[in-house]
Design an enzyme around this catalytic site. Structure first.
Site, PDB file in Angstrom:
ATOM      1  N   TYR A  30      12.085  -1.249 -12.952  1.00  0.00           N
ATOM      2  CA  TYR A  30      10.543  -1.246 -13.578  1.00  0.00           C
ATOM      3  C   TYR A  30       9.900  -0.265 -13.224  1.00  0.00           C
ATOM      4  O   TYR A  30      10.122   0.457 -12.666  1.00  0.00           O
ATOM      5  CB  TYR A  30      10.028  -2.935 -12.824  1.00  0.00           C
ATOM      6  CG  TYR A  30       9.665  -3.038 -11.098  1.00  0.00           C
ATOM      7  CD1 TYR A  30      10.562  -2.823 -10.329  1.00  0.00           C
ATOM      8  CD2 TYR A  30       8.514  -3.012 -11.350  1.00  0.00           C
ATOM      9  CE1 TYR A  30      10.475  -2.250  -8.546  1.00  0.00           C
ATOM     10  CE2 TYR A  30       8.143  -2.810 -10.272  1.00  0.00           C
ATOM     11  CZ  TYR A  30       9.093  -2.544  -8.668  1.00  0.00           C
ATOM     12  OH  TYR A  30       8.036  -2.474  -7.853  1.00  0.00           O
ATOM     13  N   LYS A 144      13.106   2.492  -8.065  1.00  0.00           N
ATOM     14  CA  LYS A 144      12.156   1.837  -8.574  1.00  0.00           C
ATOM     15  C   LYS A 144      12.995   0.455  -8.828  1.00  0.00           C
ATOM     16  O   LYS A 144      12.899  -0.101 -10.555  1.00  0.00           O
ATOM     17  CB  LYS A 144      10.930   1.852  -9.537  1.00  0.00           C
ATOM     18  CG  LYS A 144       9.551   0.471  -8.990  1.00  0.00           C
ATOM     19  CD  LYS A 144       8.448   1.321  -9.587  1.00  0.00           C
ATOM     20  CE  LYS A 144       7.012   0.397  -9.325  1.00  0.00           C
ATOM     21  NZ  LYS A 144       6.996  -0.088  -8.366  1.00  0.00           N
ATOM     22  N   GLU A 176       7.115   4.560   4.105  1.00  0.00           N
ATOM     23  CA  GLU A 176       6.309   3.997   3.300  1.00  0.00           C
ATOM     24  C   GLU A 176       5.967   2.526   3.582  1.00  0.00           C
ATOM     25  O   GLU A 176       6.773   2.440   4.998  1.00  0.00           O
ATOM     26  CB  GLU A 176       6.929   4.255   1.703  1.00  0.00           C
ATOM     27  CG  GLU A 176       7.816   3.350   2.170  1.00  0.00           C
ATOM     28  CD  GLU A 176       8.574   3.101   0.398  1.00  0.00           C
ATOM     29  OE1 GLU A 176       7.709   4.002  -1.141  1.00  0.00           O
ATOM     30  OE2 GLU A 176       9.384   2.813  -0.462  1.00  0.00           O
ATOM     31  N   LEU A 200      10.298   5.167  -2.347  1.00  0.00           N
ATOM     32  CA  LEU A 200       9.610   5.780  -3.772  1.00  0.00           C
ATOM     33  C   LEU A 200       8.417   6.821  -3.574  1.00  0.00           C
ATOM     34  O   LEU A 200       7.326   6.572  -3.061  1.00  0.00           O
ATOM     35  CB  LEU A 200       9.119   4.223  -4.052  1.00  0.00           C
ATOM     36  CG  LEU A 200       8.876   4.434  -5.927  1.00  0.00           C
ATOM     37  CD1 LEU A 200       9.463   4.101  -6.319  1.00  0.00           C
ATOM     38  CD2 LEU A 200       7.864   3.118  -5.977  1.00  0.00           C
TER      39      LEU A 200
END
Ligand SMILES: Cc1ncc(COP(=O)(O)O)c(C=O)c1O
Length: 285
Positions: A30, A144, A176, A200
Site C-alpha cells: 500500500y 510497505k 524507525e 521503510l
C-alpha cells in the site's frame, strides 16, 4: 468516493470477496499520499516506492505511472476536502486459499480518500511523547506491506502509555517508529538512520534530508545507537500525515530541555514553507 477494480463508487457499495489474499494472508502492499490543496504531494516518489514494494513481493504493477496519476487525480476530484489523505492498496487478488501464488489472477486495486488530519498545533508547539520497544518485526521493513500486525501491536504500546509513537530499537540501534521515521539530533548534527531492509524509506524522511542539505543544516546518515537516542538534544519523527514532530518525552524522560528544540523549529518552518511552495507551484516539487 472510493476506487475499486476499475470503478469509482461510494465506500458503502464497495465489496471484496473473503478469499482476497489481502484478507487471508495480508498479501499486498500500500501507499499513503498526502494531498494539499488538491495536489498529491510527491506523487512520482510514492508511485516509485509502490513499484519497489510490488517488485519485492513479485506482483506485477496493475498500472503504469501515467494511469496511477490519472486515477489519483480523479479520486481527488471526486472527494470534497481540499487536503486529503489518499490510501492506495494492491493485493494478489482472489483465489482458493493456498500459500503459493495463484496463476492468472487479477490483483485487487483499492483506493480511498479521507480528509487529511495534520497534527494539532499543541503537538507542534509542545512536542509529543514516545516510548521505546524492541523492534520485533521481520527483516523486510523496507516493503510497505499491508501485513501490519507487528506495527499495530508496537504502536498500541505507545497508545497504552498515553503517547503517540513507539521508537524501535534493533540490536542496539534505532530503526524507525512503528509508523514513522526517526531523526536524532546530537551536538547540532541531525542524524538519520541509513535506508536499508530494517526501515521503510519514508517519503517525508527524504524531504527532511533534502531540506537539511539545501539549507546548510549539518546532518549525517548513519546508524544511531540507543545510547545516542537517550542522550539526544532533540528527537523528531516524520511521516506523511504527521509531517515532522518533535518527541519531547521518551520513556517518561524529557528530551533535551523537554521542549521542541531550535533545529526542530527550523525544520518545521522549512517543511511548511516547502509544502506551501509546492501547493502553489506543484511542478516544482
Ligand atoms: C513503519 C513506517 N515507517 C516510516 C513511515 C513514514 O513514511 P512516509 O514519510 O512515506 O509517510 C511510515 C508511514 O506511515 C511507516 O508506516
Amino acid at each position: 468516493m472510493i476506487y475499486l477494480n476499475g470503478e469509482f463508487m461510494p465506500i458503502e457499495e464497495a465489496r471484496v470477496p473473503v478469499l482476497d489474499r489481502g484478507f487471508i494472508f495480508g498479501d499486498g502492499v500500500y501507499e499513503v499520499i498526502p494531498v494539499y490543496s488538491r495536489h498529491a504531494f510527491r506523487l512520482p516518489e510514492h508511485l516509485r516506492r509502490l513499484q519497489a514494494s510490488l517488485d519485492a513481493i513479485r506482483l506485477d504493477n496493475p498500472h503504469d505511472a501515467a494511469e496511477w496519476t490519472r486515477l489519483v487525480r480523479r479520486l481527488i476530484e471526486l472527494n470534497e476536502a481540499e487536503d486529503q489523505s489518499l490510501y492506495l492498496h494492491v493485493t494478489r487478488g482472489v483465489a482458493r486459499r493456498d500459500h503459493a501464488f495463484p496463476r492468472g489472477v487479477a490483483p485487487t486495486v483499492f483506493m480511498m480518500s479521507n480528509p487529511l488530519v495534520t497534527p494539532p498545533q499543541a503537538q507542534v508547539e509542545q512536542g509529543v511523547c514516545a516510548i521505546t520497544a524492541p523492534d520485533n518485526r521481520w527483516l523486510r521493513c523496507d516493503i510497505k506491506a499491508i501485513a501490519l500486525l507487528p506495527n499495530v501491536l508496537l504502536r498500541q504500546l505507545a497508545v497504552d502509555a498515553g503517547c503517540v509513537e513507539t521508537v524501535l530499537i534493533r540490536d542496539g540501534m534505532v530503526t524507525e517508529g512503528a509508523a514513522s521515521n526517526i531523526f536524532v539530533i546530537r551536538e547540532g548534527v541531525m542524524l538519520a538512520p541509513p535506508k536499508n531492509h530494517l526501515m521503510l524509506p519514508g517519503i517525508t524522511y527524504d524531504v527532511v534530508l533534502e531540506l537539511a542539505a539545501a539549507n546548510g543544516m549539518p546532518h549525517e546518515v548513519r546508524e544511531i545507537a540507543e545510547a545516542e537516542l537517550r542522550g539526544a538534544s532533540e528527537v523528531w519523527l516524520s511521516s506523511s500525515t504527521k509531517e515532522v514532530l518533535a518527541i519531547t518525552r521518551l520513556d517518561g524522560q524529557g528530551v533535551g530541555d523537554g521542549r521542541p528544540g531550535p533545529l526542530f523549529q527550523r525544520m518545521y518552518a522549512l517543511y511548511q514553507e516547502y509544502k506551501n511552495r509546492v501547493m502553489r507551484f506543484p511542478d516544482t516539487q
